[in-house]
Design an enzyme around this catalytic site. Structure first.
Site, PDB file in Angstrom:
ATOM      1  N   ILE A 177       6.575   9.456 -19.983  1.00 38.79           N
ATOM      2  CA  ILE A 177       5.133  10.009 -20.519  1.00 38.79           C
ATOM      3  C   ILE A 177       5.459  11.073 -21.637  1.00 38.79           C
ATOM      4  O   ILE A 177       5.148  11.298 -22.731  1.00 38.79           O
ATOM      5  CB  ILE A 177       4.205   9.892 -19.724  1.00 38.79           C
ATOM      6  CG1 ILE A 177       4.053   8.535 -19.073  1.00 38.79           C
ATOM      7  CG2 ILE A 177       2.975  10.415 -20.452  1.00 38.79           C
ATOM      8  CD1 ILE A 177       3.131   8.422 -17.887  1.00 38.79           C
TER       9      ILE A 177
ATOM     10  N   HIS B 183     -10.446   8.529  -7.543  1.00 38.96           N
ATOM     11  CA  HIS B 183      -9.825   8.833  -6.463  1.00 38.96           C
ATOM     12  C   HIS B 183     -10.287  10.117  -5.740  1.00 38.96           C
ATOM     13  O   HIS B 183      -9.489  10.409  -4.614  1.00 38.96           O
ATOM     14  CB  HIS B 183      -8.586   8.297  -6.322  1.00 38.96           C
ATOM     15  CG  HIS B 183      -8.167   6.864  -6.507  1.00 38.96           C
ATOM     16  ND1 HIS B 183      -7.022   6.461  -6.833  1.00 38.96           N
ATOM     17  CD2 HIS B 183      -9.065   5.886  -6.643  1.00 38.96           C
ATOM     18  CE1 HIS B 183      -6.902   5.063  -7.039  1.00 38.96           C
ATOM     19  NE2 HIS B 183      -8.287   4.695  -6.800  1.00 38.96           N
TER      20      HIS B 183
ATOM     21  N   SER C 271       0.398   1.289 -12.985  1.00 37.10           N
ATOM     22  CA  SER C 271       0.968  -0.048 -12.831  1.00 37.10           C
ATOM     23  C   SER C 271       0.023  -0.903 -13.385  1.00 37.10           C
ATOM     24  O   SER C 271       0.511  -2.216 -13.936  1.00 37.10           O
ATOM     25  CB  SER C 271       1.670  -0.197 -11.491  1.00 37.10           C
ATOM     26  OG  SER C 271       0.346  -0.185 -10.576  1.00 37.10           O
TER      27      SER C 271
ATOM     28  N   ILE D  83      -4.961  12.491  -7.559  1.00 35.09           N
ATOM     29  CA  ILE D  83      -5.948  13.428  -6.868  1.00 35.09           C
ATOM     30  C   ILE D  83      -5.431  14.977  -6.889  1.00 35.09           C
ATOM     31  O   ILE D  83      -5.876  15.734  -6.213  1.00 35.09           O
ATOM     32  CB  ILE D  83      -5.896  12.933  -5.335  1.00 35.09           C
ATOM     33  CG1 ILE D  83      -4.349  13.022  -5.029  1.00 35.09           C
ATOM     34  CG2 ILE D  83      -6.621  11.516  -5.441  1.00 35.09           C
ATOM     35  CD1 ILE D  83      -4.368  12.669  -3.441  1.00 35.09           C
TER      36      ILE D  83
ATOM     37  N   PHE E 150       2.824   6.803  -4.726  1.00 41.00           N
ATOM     38  CA  PHE E 150       2.461   6.408  -3.469  1.00 41.00           C
ATOM     39  C   PHE E 150       3.373   4.924  -3.153  1.00 41.00           C
ATOM     40  O   PHE E 150       3.772   4.489  -2.153  1.00 41.00           O
ATOM     41  CB  PHE E 150       0.904   6.185  -3.416  1.00 41.00           C
ATOM     42  CG  PHE E 150       0.381   7.387  -3.143  1.00 41.00           C
ATOM     43  CD1 PHE E 150      -0.034   7.889  -1.814  1.00 41.00           C
ATOM     44  CD2 PHE E 150       0.036   8.402  -4.107  1.00 41.00           C
ATOM     45  CE1 PHE E 150      -0.649   9.076  -1.569  1.00 41.00           C
ATOM     46  CE2 PHE E 150      -0.646   9.533  -4.128  1.00 41.00           C
ATOM     47  CZ  PHE E 150      -1.028  10.044  -2.666  1.00 41.00           C
ATOM     48  N   ARG E 151       3.083   4.205  -4.218  1.00 42.40           N
ATOM     49  CA  ARG E 151       3.324   2.862  -3.951  1.00 42.40           C
ATOM     50  C   ARG E 151       5.035   2.529  -4.180  1.00 42.40           C
ATOM     51  O   ARG E 151       5.402   1.325  -3.691  1.00 42.40           O
ATOM     52  CB  ARG E 151       2.734   1.830  -4.779  1.00 42.40           C
ATOM     53  CG  ARG E 151       1.348   1.869  -4.692  1.00 42.40           C
ATOM     54  CD  ARG E 151       0.626   0.802  -5.411  1.00 42.40           C
ATOM     55  NE  ARG E 151      -1.030   0.738  -5.163  1.00 42.40           N
ATOM     56  CZ  ARG E 151      -1.951   1.474  -5.301  1.00 42.40           C
ATOM     57  NH1 ARG E 151      -1.671   2.491  -6.143  1.00 42.40           N
ATOM     58  NH2 ARG E 151      -3.140   1.117  -4.874  1.00 42.40           N
TER      59      ARG E 151
END
Length: 252
Positions: free
Chosen positions: A241, A124, A199, A106, A38-39
Site C-alpha cells: 500500500i 473496532h 480482506s 485499533i 490478526f487473521r
C-alpha cells in the site's frame, strides 16, 4: 508502460477526479509499520485464540489474561510509527480530497500521521486507552500497566467500581452504533471508496464497498492478496500500500 505504473496512474486519476472520497483501512496498511495482523497465518490469532467478550465479563482469570496480552503487545504497538500509506492518507484528508477515514484498526496510526480525530471513524475502537464498561470513564494505560506489573489483576473503575477494558471491540461485543451509523452515512455519500489493506470478507466491513457501489461510487482496492470484493472494483492493485499510494498522491 509497465502494468504497475499503469495501475498507479489510473489510481491517481481516480483520486484527482474524486470530490468526496472515503478511505477504508484494514490491518494491511499497518503491517507495513511492523504491527502483525490478526487473521493471517502467523498472525496474533494463530498464536492465541481471541478472547470472547462474554468470557471477559464473566471471568476474572480471563480479564487478567486479556490485559496480559495487551501489555505483551505493548512494545510493538507503542513503538509503531505511521508509514508511507498512513502519511498519504493523511494528505488526502488535509487536502480535502477524503471526507474521512473509516478504519478497522485499533492502533491510532492515522491520528499519528495527522488525520484529525473527528475525521477518523474507528469501527473496532482504540487500544491506546481504556474505558469503564459501566460509566464510560476513560483511563490512560500507563498507571494500569504499572499496577498490573506489581500485581497482575483486572482493573476496576475508581468512580463506579465497573470493569475496565481497553477501548476496543472484542469478539461477541456489539459494534459501536454511532461509528457504524457515521461510516454508513459517509459511504452512502462518497463518490470514491478507497479500500486499503482489508480482506473485505468479514461483515460488516465487507458491506461498505457494496453500499458504495450501490450508490454509484467508484471502488478502488489496494491489498497484497485478493479480497472478497475484487469482482466489484473499478481498480484492483495487489501490491504494497505505502509505495503505491504515495506515488499516486504525490507523483514525482
Amino acid at each position: 508502460m509497465d502494468a504497475g505504473k499503469q495501475q498507479t496512474d489510473q489510481l491517481r486519476q481516480m483520486l484527482d477526479q474524486s470530490r468526496r472520497m472515503v478511505v477504508f483501512t484494514g490491518a494491511g496498511i499497518s503491517t507495513e509499520s511492523g504491527i502483525p495482523d490478526f487473521r493471517s497465518p502467523g498472525g496474533i490469532w494463530s498464536k492465541n485464540e481471541p478472547i470472547n467478550y462474554q468470557d471477559f465479563i464473566s471471568s476474572e482469570k480471563t480479564r487478567i489474561e486479556s490485559w496480559r496480552r495487551r501489555f505483551a503487545l505493548g512494545e510493538v504497538l507503542d513503538q509503531a510509527r505511521p508509514n508511507a500509506g498512513h502519511l498519504a492518507v493523511a494528505k488526502l484528508v488535509q487536502r480535502n480530497k477524503a471526507a474521512c477515514v473509516i478504519t478497522q484498526n485499533i492502533d491510532g496510526l492515522h491520528q499519528q500521521a495527522g488525520v484529525p480525530d473527528d475525521k477518523v471513524i474507528e469501527l473496532h475502537g482504540n487500544t491506546h486507552y481504556a474505558v469503564c464498561l459501566e460509566c464510560g470513564k476513560r483511563f490512560e494505560l500507563v498507571p494500569i500497566r504499572q499496577a498490573f506489573e506489581q500485581k497482575p489483576h483486572a482493573p476496576v473503575c475508581d468512580l463506579c467500581g465497573g470493569m475496565v477494558k481497553t477501548a476496543t471491540v472484542s469478539f461477541g461485543q456489539s459494534m459501536p452504533a454511532a461509528e457504524m451509523h457515521a461510516a454508513r452515512e459517509q459511504t452512502v455519500n462518497c463518490d470514491l471508496f478507497l479500500s486499503l489493506g482489508s480482506s473485505l470478507v468479514v461483515y460488516p466491513a465487507a458491506g461498505f464497498p457494496e453500499i458504495a457501489k450501490r450508490n454509484n461510487a467508484r471502488l478502488a482496492i489496494i491489498n497484497r492478496d485478493p479480497t472478497g470484493m475484487d469482482h466489484l472494483a473499478d481498480l484492483v492493485i495487489h501490491d504494497s500500500i505505502g509505495p503505491v499510494l504515495a506515488a499516486a498522491v504525490d507523483p514525482e
